[in-house]
Design a protein around this motif. Structure first.
Motif, PDB file in Angstrom:
ATOM      1  N   CYS A  39      12.812   2.495   4.562  1.00 41.80           N
ATOM      2  CA  CYS A  39      12.575   1.619   3.408  1.00 41.80           C
ATOM      3  C   CYS A  39      12.870   0.155   3.735  1.00 41.80           C
ATOM      4  CB  CYS A  39      13.417   2.070   2.227  1.00 41.80           C
ATOM      5  SG  CYS A  39      12.868   3.640   1.526  1.00 41.80           S
ATOM      6  N   GLN A  42      10.023  -1.281   6.099  1.00 36.99           N
ATOM      7  CA  GLN A  42       8.727  -1.359   5.448  1.00 36.99           C
ATOM      8  C   GLN A  42       8.739  -2.346   4.288  1.00 36.99           C
ATOM      9  OE1 GLN A  42       6.968   2.396   4.492  1.00 36.99           O
ATOM     10  NE2 GLN A  42       7.242   3.198   6.557  1.00 36.99           N
ATOM     11  N   CYS A  43       9.856  -2.416   3.558  1.00 35.72           N
ATOM     12  CA  CYS A  43       9.940  -3.366   2.448  1.00 35.72           C
ATOM     13  C   CYS A  43      10.014  -4.810   2.956  1.00 35.72           C
ATOM     14  CB  CYS A  43      11.133  -3.052   1.560  1.00 35.72           C
ATOM     15  SG  CYS A  43      10.843  -1.617   0.491  1.00 35.72           S
ATOM     16  N   CYS A  60      11.224  -3.161  -4.285  1.00 35.62           N
ATOM     17  CA  CYS A  60      10.567  -2.327  -3.273  1.00 35.62           C
ATOM     18  C   CYS A  60      11.507  -1.234  -2.786  1.00 35.62           C
ATOM     19  CB  CYS A  60      10.105  -3.200  -2.104  1.00 35.62           C
ATOM     20  SG  CYS A  60       9.261  -2.285  -0.809  1.00 35.62           S
ATOM     21  N   CYS A  64      10.789   2.664  -3.057  1.00 32.59           N
ATOM     22  CA  CYS A  64      10.707   3.424  -1.809  1.00 32.59           C
ATOM     23  C   CYS A  64      11.627   4.635  -1.851  1.00 32.59           C
ATOM     24  CB  CYS A  64      11.058   2.520  -0.633  1.00 32.59           C
ATOM     25  SG  CYS A  64      11.014   3.353   0.961  1.00 32.59           S
ATOM     26  N   CYS A  69       7.722   6.172  -0.279  1.00 34.07           N
ATOM     27  CA  CYS A  69       6.492   5.575   0.221  1.00 34.07           C
ATOM     28  C   CYS A  69       6.511   4.076  -0.033  1.00 34.07           C
ATOM     29  CB  CYS A  69       5.296   6.202  -0.500  1.00 34.07           C
ATOM     30  SG  CYS A  69       3.700   5.590   0.046  1.00 34.07           S
ATOM     31  N   VAL A  70       5.948   3.309   0.890  1.00 32.32           N
ATOM     32  CA  VAL A  70       5.715   1.876   0.716  1.00 32.32           C
ATOM     33  C   VAL A  70       4.286   1.622   1.186  1.00 32.32           C
ATOM     34  CG1 VAL A  70       6.369  -0.456   1.436  1.00 32.32           C
ATOM     35  CG2 VAL A  70       8.131   1.273   1.111  1.00 32.32           C
ATOM     36  N   CYS A  81       0.245   5.220  -2.421  1.00 27.09           N
ATOM     37  CA  CYS A  81       1.515   5.917  -2.645  1.00 27.09           C
ATOM     38  C   CYS A  81       1.496   6.822  -3.864  1.00 27.09           C
ATOM     39  CB  CYS A  81       2.644   4.900  -2.765  1.00 27.09           C
ATOM     40  SG  CYS A  81       3.075   4.171  -1.179  1.00 27.09           S
ATOM     41  N   TYR A  85       4.449   5.561  -7.529  1.00 28.35           N
ATOM     42  CA  TYR A  85       4.549   4.139  -7.188  1.00 28.35           C
ATOM     43  C   TYR A  85       3.784   3.267  -8.186  1.00 28.35           C
ATOM     44  CZ  TYR A  85       5.308   0.282  -3.916  1.00 28.35           C
ATOM     45  OH  TYR A  85       5.722  -0.884  -3.328  1.00 28.35           O
ATOM     46  N   CYS A  97       6.907  -1.803  -8.941  1.00 28.75           N
ATOM     47  CA  CYS A  97       6.780  -1.753  -7.485  1.00 28.75           C
ATOM     48  C   CYS A  97       5.791  -2.800  -6.976  1.00 28.75           C
ATOM     49  CB  CYS A  97       6.328  -0.360  -7.069  1.00 28.75           C
ATOM     50  SG  CYS A  97       7.434   0.934  -7.659  1.00 28.75           S
TER      51      CYS A  97
END
Length: 98
Positions: A39, A42-43, A60, A64, A69-70, A81, A85, A97
């Motif tokens: 997380c 990816q964030c 985010c 996540c 998922c991101v 996602c 999301y 998100c």
């Protein structure tokens, strides 16, 4: 060959279809074997161009952890996602998100 009056036309396949054994390119990195997603990493990518990075990273991160998922990229692609999301909202009924 198709004939229409004096003209004749030949239809060619302009692009060969991709072989069935070729895997589709991954849009989002696969989670590690424990089912966890990176997380933080990816964030950071997702929020890198955001004007309020701390707010984006906090939202985010929450999304996540809950959705695991991101979306790829810095904007859009949220539907990748799924409903978790895309349907998460703030107390003010805005999308949570990024």
């Amino acid at each position: 060959v198709f004939k229409r009056g004096r003209e004749s036309k030949l239809i060619h396949n302009l692009q060969a279809p991709a072989p069935a054994s070729a895997p589709a390119p991954a849009l989002n990195p696969a989670p590690n074997p424990n089912g966890d997603v990176d997380c933080d990493g990816q964030c950071k990518k997702r929020c890198s161009l955001h004007s309020r990075q701390n707010v984006c990273l906090r939202a985010c991160g929450t999304c996540c952890v809950r959705c695991k998922c991101v979306p790829p990229g810095t904007f859009g692609n949220r539907e990748i996602c799924g409903k978790c999301y895309t349907d998460m909202t703030t107390h003010g009924n805005r999308t949570k998100c990024p």
